[in-house]
Design a protein around this motif. Sequence first.
Motif, PDB file in Angstrom:
ATOM      1  N   ASP A   1     -27.601  11.786 -77.246  1.00 28.68           N
ATOM      2  CA  ASP A   1     -28.701  11.766 -78.220  1.00 28.68           C
ATOM      3  C   ASP A   1     -28.850  13.126 -78.886  1.00 28.68           C
ATOM      4  OD1 ASP A   1     -29.216   9.113 -77.722  1.00 28.68           O
ATOM      5  OD2 ASP A   1     -30.850   9.504 -76.287  1.00 28.68           O
ATOM      6  N   SER A   2     -28.738  14.188 -78.098  1.00 28.31           N
ATOM      7  CA  SER A   2     -28.826  15.534 -78.656  1.00 28.31           C
ATOM      8  C   SER A   2     -27.691  15.792 -79.644  1.00 28.31           C
ATOM      9  CB  SER A   2     -28.790  16.569 -77.519  1.00 28.31           C
ATOM     10  OG  SER A   2     -28.835  17.879 -78.025  1.00 28.31           O
ATOM     11  N   LEU A   3     -26.499  15.285 -79.302  1.00 25.90           N
ATOM     12  CA  LEU A   3     -25.346  15.452 -80.193  1.00 25.90           C
ATOM     13  C   LEU A   3     -25.562  14.719 -81.506  1.00 25.90           C
ATOM     14  CD1 LEU A   3     -22.440  16.384 -80.733  1.00 25.90           C
ATOM     15  CD2 LEU A   3     -21.651  14.348 -79.520  1.00 25.90           C
ATOM     16  N   LYS A   4     -26.053  13.475 -81.433  1.00 33.32           N
ATOM     17  CA  LYS A   4     -26.323  12.703 -82.649  1.00 33.32           C
ATOM     18  C   LYS A   4     -27.312  13.434 -83.556  1.00 33.32           C
ATOM     19  CE  LYS A   4     -25.496   8.022 -80.849  1.00 33.32           C
ATOM     20  NZ  LYS A   4     -26.136   6.715 -80.509  1.00 33.32           N
ATOM     21  N   GLU A   5     -28.355  13.974 -82.950  1.00 33.35           N
ATOM     22  CA  GLU A   5     -29.368  14.693 -83.728  1.00 33.35           C
ATOM     23  C   GLU A   5     -28.770  15.926 -84.396  1.00 33.35           C
ATOM     24  OE1 GLU A   5     -33.523  17.226 -83.090  1.00 33.35           O
ATOM     25  OE2 GLU A   5     -32.628  16.121 -81.415  1.00 33.35           O
ATOM     26  N   THR A   6     -27.949  16.657 -83.638  1.00 38.09           N
ATOM     27  CA  THR A   6     -27.344  17.874 -84.180  1.00 38.09           C
ATOM     28  C   THR A   6     -26.409  17.544 -85.335  1.00 38.09           C
ATOM     29  OG1 THR A   6     -27.455  18.884 -81.983  1.00 38.09           O
ATOM     30  CG2 THR A   6     -26.018  19.936 -83.603  1.00 38.09           C
ATOM     31  N   ILE A   7     -25.615  16.499 -85.191  1.00 39.64           N
ATOM     32  CA  ILE A   7     -24.689  16.104 -86.258  1.00 39.64           C
ATOM     33  C   ILE A   7     -25.465  15.666 -87.500  1.00 39.64           C
ATOM     34  CG2 ILE A   7     -22.998  14.359 -86.946  1.00 39.64           C
ATOM     35  CD1 ILE A   7     -21.886  14.491 -84.090  1.00 39.64           C
ATOM     36  N   ALA A   8     -26.522  14.903 -87.302  1.00 41.80           N
ATOM     37  CA  ALA A   8     -27.324  14.445 -88.441  1.00 41.80           C
ATOM     38  C   ALA A   8     -27.923  15.627 -89.195  1.00 41.80           C
ATOM     39  CB  ALA A   8     -28.428  13.504 -87.953  1.00 41.80           C
ATOM     40  N   GLN A   9     -28.425  16.622 -88.458  1.00 38.28           N
ATOM     41  CA  GLN A   9     -29.004  17.790 -89.120  1.00 38.28           C
ATOM     42  C   GLN A   9     -27.940  18.616 -89.823  1.00 38.28           C
ATOM     43  OE1 GLN A   9     -32.112  20.102 -87.366  1.00 38.28           O
ATOM     44  NE2 GLN A   9     -32.604  18.547 -85.830  1.00 38.28           N
ATOM     45  N   LEU A  10     -26.764  18.711 -89.218  1.00 37.87           N
ATOM     46  CA  LEU A  10     -25.676  19.440 -89.871  1.00 37.87           C
ATOM     47  C   LEU A  10     -25.327  18.795 -91.212  1.00 37.87           C
ATOM     48  CD1 LEU A  10     -23.206  20.271 -86.951  1.00 37.87           C
ATOM     49  CD2 LEU A  10     -24.167  21.915 -88.569  1.00 37.87           C
TER      50      LEU A  10
ATOM     51  N   GLU B   1     -21.602  29.395 -81.756  1.00 40.47           N
ATOM     52  CA  GLU B   1     -23.011  29.341 -81.387  1.00 40.47           C
ATOM     53  C   GLU B   1     -23.107  28.630 -80.046  1.00 40.47           C
ATOM     54  OE1 GLU B   1     -25.792  30.511 -82.970  1.00 40.47           O
ATOM     55  OE2 GLU B   1     -24.456  31.526 -84.393  1.00 40.47           O
ATOM     56  N   LEU B   2     -23.346  29.390 -78.980  1.00 44.80           N
ATOM     57  CA  LEU B   2     -23.281  28.830 -77.637  1.00 44.80           C
ATOM     58  C   LEU B   2     -24.635  28.457 -77.043  1.00 44.80           C
ATOM     59  CD1 LEU B   2     -20.527  31.118 -76.061  1.00 44.80           C
ATOM     60  CD2 LEU B   2     -20.272  28.954 -77.284  1.00 44.80           C
ATOM     61  N   THR B   3     -25.731  28.880 -77.675  1.00 43.81           N
ATOM     62  CA  THR B   3     -27.039  28.641 -77.067  1.00 43.81           C
ATOM     63  C   THR B   3     -28.054  28.049 -78.035  1.00 43.81           C
ATOM     64  OG1 THR B   3     -27.754  30.912 -77.560  1.00 43.81           O
ATOM     65  CG2 THR B   3     -26.730  30.509 -75.407  1.00 43.81           C
ATOM     66  N   GLY B   4     -27.655  27.741 -79.255  1.00 46.14           N
ATOM     67  CA  GLY B   4     -28.619  27.324 -80.261  1.00 46.14           C
ATOM     68  C   GLY B   4     -29.144  25.913 -80.070  1.00 46.14           C
ATOM     69  N   THR B   5     -30.344  25.665 -80.603  1.00 51.06           N
ATOM     70  CA  THR B   5     -30.902  24.325 -80.688  1.00 51.06           C
ATOM     71  C   THR B   5     -30.262  23.617 -81.879  1.00 51.06           C
ATOM     72  OG1 THR B   5     -32.685  25.001 -82.145  1.00 51.06           O
ATOM     73  CG2 THR B   5     -33.087  25.159 -79.771  1.00 51.06           C
ATOM     74  N   ALA B   6     -30.554  22.321 -82.029  1.00 54.30           N
ATOM     75  CA  ALA B   6     -30.042  21.580 -83.183  1.00 54.30           C
ATOM     76  C   ALA B   6     -30.513  22.227 -84.478  1.00 54.30           C
ATOM     77  CB  ALA B   6     -30.483  20.112 -83.110  1.00 54.30           C
ATOM     78  N   ASP B   7     -31.770  22.638 -84.526  1.00 46.52           N
ATOM     79  CA  ASP B   7     -32.310  23.299 -85.720  1.00 46.52           C
ATOM     80  C   ASP B   7     -31.571  24.604 -86.006  1.00 46.52           C
ATOM     81  OD1 ASP B   7     -34.185  21.333 -86.205  1.00 46.52           O
ATOM     82  OD2 ASP B   7     -35.780  22.347 -85.071  1.00 46.52           O
ATOM     83  N   GLU B   8     -31.298  25.377 -84.959  1.00 47.01           N
ATOM     84  CA  GLU B   8     -30.642  26.675 -85.141  1.00 47.01           C
ATOM     85  C   GLU B   8     -29.185  26.510 -85.572  1.00 47.01           C
ATOM     86  OE1 GLU B   8     -33.278  29.245 -81.895  1.00 47.01           O
ATOM     87  OE2 GLU B   8     -31.468  28.176 -81.265  1.00 47.01           O
TER      88      GLU B   8
END
Length: 298
Positions: free
Chosen positions: A232-241, A201-208
Amino acid sequence: MSLMANAVALPLIDRQVLRNLETHFIAPEIYTRDDVAARQAKLARIISNDIIPRLLKLHNDVIPDAPPVASLIEALAPSSADITGLADIVLGSDLEAAAAYVMVLRNRGLPMETLFVELLEPTARRLGEMWDKDECDFIDVTLGVARLQKLLAIFNDTHAMPALDQHRRVLMAMTPGNQHSFGVAMVERFLLAAGWDVRAELTGTADEIAAVARNSWFAVAGLTIGSERQIDSLKETIAQLRQQSRNRSIGIMVGGPIFTANPALSYEVGADATAPNAPAAVLVAQKLFDLAAAKSHA
């Protein structure tokens, strides 16, 4: 003189099982190439004349009686020569020799986690460096990394896991805001060659990105970052994952120059591990897979 007669017994796994593991740890288009045997044969003389004598010397060296545990582990810690030696072995065709090489150190008291951090992962990193320097090519490195994966699976006892091939799935993604896809593409290439099922997934948002992990099962997720601005974006993405993943024990690895410079940062952002290059990332993925498998069977 037999190497195995002078070293140590492998875990209870026969040669046919070792051969069968090829189908899990090497992509079919690589495993069936006509030149694989020739590539392996090129290194036979190096292994016979240099690496095996080094292994036997390691086995026969006398360790002083009852030193402090910390001192013993430090004394037995793999050296740069051990790492280079194992890299040479896994570039050849003798998985038993590679397993014996690891087994000698493990039987001397080094735990598997220490061997991963100080021997196996650095060996994968060394393979990547050899590839960067054109000392070996992509196929050679792929075969070497595949053997390192098999060693991990054997010593962590996940090689006999039911439906092994169906669980070796990775979600690779770029952290939202990262515009540099080369790192993801390179890791994806090595993972595919090493028998993993990869979705990128090369273009997705954290939600996607989290939605992909929610809708499909993945053993591991890998995220890359281009600069500190995306932390910060990475932390958010990991938390959502972690919150949304169908696999509640999903392993998360991260990569990028800032983690190469400061590996401890990977834990600060919520990941489980990092890797300095693509071959090492393949081995880290296998480690995370094995850890999750061990938890699920505990």
